[in-house]
Enzyme design. Structure first.
Site, PDB file in Angstrom:
ATOM      1  N   HIS A   1       0.875  -1.185   0.000  1.00 25.39           N
ATOM      2  CA  HIS A   1       0.000   0.000   0.000  1.00 25.39           C
ATOM      3  C   HIS A   1       0.910   1.232   0.000  1.00 25.39           C
ATOM      4  CE1 HIS A   1      -4.309   1.370   1.099  1.00 25.39           C
ATOM      5  NE2 HIS A   1      -3.631   2.469   0.794  1.00 25.39           N
TER       6      HIS A   1
ATOM      7  N   ASN B   1      -2.289  -2.520  -3.650  1.00 26.31           N
ATOM      8  CA  ASN B   1      -3.427  -1.624  -3.494  1.00 26.31           C
ATOM      9  C   ASN B   1      -3.364  -0.539  -4.560  1.00 26.31           C
ATOM     10  OD1 ASN B   1      -5.731  -0.400  -1.881  1.00 26.31           O
ATOM     11  ND2 ASN B   1      -4.313   1.319  -1.958  1.00 26.31           N
ATOM     12  N   GLU B   2      -4.366  -0.493  -5.422  1.00 27.05           N
ATOM     13  CA  GLU B   2      -4.556   0.606  -6.369  1.00 27.05           C
ATOM     14  C   GLU B   2      -3.330   0.960  -7.198  1.00 27.05           C
ATOM     15  OE1 GLU B   2      -6.020   3.941  -4.127  1.00 27.05           O
ATOM     16  OE2 GLU B   2      -7.977   3.044  -3.834  1.00 27.05           O
TER      17      GLU B   2
ATOM     18  N   GLU C   1     -12.477  -0.884  -0.047  1.00 22.93           N
ATOM     19  CA  GLU C   1     -12.515   0.455   0.550  1.00 22.93           C
ATOM     20  C   GLU C   1     -13.753   1.183   0.057  1.00 22.93           C
ATOM     21  OE1 GLU C   1      -9.048   2.961  -0.045  1.00 22.93           O
ATOM     22  OE2 GLU C   1      -7.685   1.284   0.331  1.00 22.93           O
TER      23      GLU C   1
HETATM   24  C1  PNW Z   1      -7.399   5.431  -1.564  1.00 24.98           C
HETATM   25  N1  PNW Z   1      -8.558   8.854  -6.903  1.00 24.98           N
HETATM   26  O1  PNW Z   1      -6.737   6.347  -2.360  1.00 24.98           O
HETATM   27  C2  PNW Z   1      -6.303   4.764  -0.755  1.00 24.98           C
HETATM   28  O2  PNW Z   1      -6.262   3.368  -0.924  1.00 24.98           O
HETATM   29  C3  PNW Z   1      -6.279   5.143   0.689  1.00 24.98           C
HETATM   30  O3  PNW Z   1      -4.996   4.931   1.201  1.00 24.98           O
HETATM   31  C4  PNW Z   1      -6.755   6.581   0.852  1.00 24.98           C
HETATM   32  O4  PNW Z   1      -6.588   7.062   2.144  1.00 24.98           O
HETATM   33  C5  PNW Z   1      -8.211   6.601   0.441  1.00 24.98           C
HETATM   34  O5  PNW Z   1      -8.382   6.117  -0.881  1.00 24.98           O
HETATM   35  C6  PNW Z   1      -8.853   7.982   0.541  1.00 24.98           C
HETATM   36  O6  PNW Z   1      -8.257   8.870  -0.351  1.00 24.98           O
HETATM   37  C7  PNW Z   1      -7.271   6.948  -3.470  1.00 24.98           C
HETATM   38  O7  PNW Z   1      -8.101   9.952  -7.216  1.00 24.98           O
HETATM   39  C8  PNW Z   1      -6.706   8.144  -3.852  1.00 24.98           C
HETATM   40  O8  PNW Z   1      -9.425   8.312  -7.621  1.00 24.98           O
HETATM   41  C9  PNW Z   1      -7.130   8.780  -5.000  1.00 24.98           C
HETATM   42  C10 PNW Z   1      -8.131   8.205  -5.760  1.00 24.98           C
HETATM   43  C11 PNW Z   1      -8.699   6.993  -5.376  1.00 24.98           C
HETATM   44  C12 PNW Z   1      -8.265   6.386  -4.232  1.00 24.98           C
END
Ligand code: PNW
Length: 455
Positions: free
Chosen positions: A123, A167-168, A353
């Site tokens: 992550h 993760n992502e 999430e």
């Molecule tokens: C997720 N977007 O991040 C992460 O997995 C977490 O660590 C984070 O705290 C949470 O979402 C809230 O932000 C993202 O731009 C960040 O689409 C950006 C995006 C999506 C998810």
């Protein structure tokens, strides 16, 4: 009255999620090595207020109490991530037993309370020692990642039965290599496809290694943000298709179908998109036991001259927006789950999430935090999931983002996503009203999701 058809499936996993760098603090404790996030946050100007993860929620020292709190809330599952540089301070080679022991104790605590662990290997906190060797731009990282995963599989498989590789990956590359808002802060259209491809090769190598050592389940977590055209003009429709290919199809297509969407090369990256060898695609496309989907919002897309997508998001006049500027749009979650089922087959899916940052009032004298907007957000999105289940989607569980208010990456501590409030001065935890609401939903197997909100 709740009919059975409107219930969540038997065994549905109700949980909450966090990530190592966002909650643990003490990043260098017990022999750990630095990560790219420690470096990034300590570089002036990179985070809001110069916030760092040095203390965060002090979870590294309060783990036992935090697990007790999860049990008190009635969570059935907890999704967390492991910090690679606690386990392998140099990224490869020497194993730091004390780092491993922390996660081993965490898993034991969870199991003792009947909470199922979901472990994410990566992550976003890459060991700095590996960034010095090129990080995600170095092809060797596929083997480094499989080596790291194998250390954890050997130590924890069996006690941990659900594993996540990455993760992502979209956020890792878009934020870390294209726009530079996240560590390691690069801004290169030429590096981005390479980082993407090596992330996915690393994913494939870690799944392969798991099949040799592990006996349970492994999957991939992606963020999906459905794209809806602003108008029906050919330009907006084409921009929507590009944005969808880039953000939503890129990673699942290559992991599950063995190819990237053609828009990436033809319309977005052009000469920055390399040709990859067939054996790379064979490595990336591994059988997965499940996929995890992180969902926060949709976007309404229009054609723009923005780099390099030539697509941008439009703010709707009638929408409700969270504190991170994200529209509340639960229907998008139903739509995307149905889309994923149709495109990739009905693979077991977890919502890994979902949640929102809102301006919360201060903790009231009687120790309550009234957060009706977050309660409403959870209710609407759980209903959207049940609608997808009614349409035949195989949804196995739901993890709220996040258990605790925590470090929102480069936005620092300014955004609070927790169902539990954290006082960063005293480290006191206070379950918000949304946490109580969620506890009841868990207790009633989701039946109480239909009840009107208490206020
Ligand atoms: C997720 N977007 O991040 C992460 O997995 C977490 O660590 C984070 O705290 C949470 O979402 C809230 O932000 C993202 O731009 C960040 O689409 C950006 C995006 C999506 C998810």
């Amino acid at each position: 009255m709740t009919s059975n058809a409107r219930r969540f499936p038997e065994g549905f996993l109700w949980g909450a999620a966090t990530a190592a760098h966002q909650i643990e603090g003490s990043p260098m404790a017990d022999g750990a090595g630095p990560s790219i996030w420690t470096r990034f946050a300590h570089t002036p100007g990179m985070t809001v207020n110069g916030d760092t993860g040095d203390v965060a929620c002090d979870h590294y020292n309060r783990m036992k109490d935090d697990v007790a709190l999860m049990a008190e809330l009635g969570l059935k599952a907890y999704r967390f991530s492991v910090s690679w540089s606690r386990i392998l301070p140099d990224g490869t080679g020497r194993v730091n037993q004390k780092g491993l022991d922390f996660y081993s104790r965490l898993v034991d605590e969870l199991l003792a309370k009947g909470i199922e662990p979901l472990l994410t290997l990566y992550h976003w906190d890459l060991p700095a020692a590996l960034d010095d060797r090129g990080g995600w731009l170095n092809r060797d990282i596929a083997q480094w990642f499989a080596e790291y995963g194998s250390v954890l599989y050997r130590a924890l498989d069996g006690r941990v039965k659900k594993w996540v590789t990455l993760n992502e990956p979209w956020v890792v590359t878009d934020g870390g290599y294209l726009h530079g808002a996240l560590a390691p802060g690069h801004r290169s259209k030429y590096e981005t496809p390479i980082a993407t491809h090596n992330l996915m090769r690393a994913h494939g190598a870690a799944v392969q290694a798991y099949r040799e050592i592990g006996k349970h389940e492994i999957g991939l977590v992606v963020n999906i943000e459905p794209k809806y055209p602003n108008t029906q003009s050919p330009e907006d429709l084409a921009a929507t298709k590009r944005a969808h290919a880039y953000m939503n199809e890129q990673y699942l297509d290559v992991a599950l179908l063995g190819k990237y969407p053609p828009e990436l090369k033809n319309e977005i990256f052009g000469d920055a998109w390399p040709e990859w060898a067939d054996e790379d695609y064979a490595l990336i496309k591994q059988k997965l036991d499940f996929i995890g989907i992180n969902y926060y919002t949709r976007s309404v897309t229009e054609a723009t001259d923005s780099y390099p997508l030539k697509a941008g998001a439009v703010r709707q006049k009638l929408g409700t927006y969270t504190e991170t500027g994200w529209e509340v749009f639960p229907q998008g979650l139903t739509d995307l789950l149905v889309w994923a089922k149709d495109r990739y087959g009905n693979i077991p899916t977890y919502i890994t999430e979902n949640g929102a940052a809102f301006f919360d009032p201060a903790v009231a004298e009687e120790g309550r935090v009234r957060d009706p907007l977050r309660m409403g957000y959870l209710k609407k999105h759980l209903t959207a999931i049940r609608n997808a289940i009614d349409q035949g989607c195989d949804i196995r569980g739901y993890m709220v983002w996040s258990l605790l208010d925590n470090l929102e990456w480069s936005l620092g501590y300014s955004k609070r996503f927790g169902i539990v409030h954290v006082n960063y001065g005293t480290q006191e935890r206070t379950p918000k009203d949304s946490a109580r609401w969620y506890s009841k939903a868990i207790q009633t197997h989701g039946a109480s999701v239909d009840d009107p909100l208490p206020y």
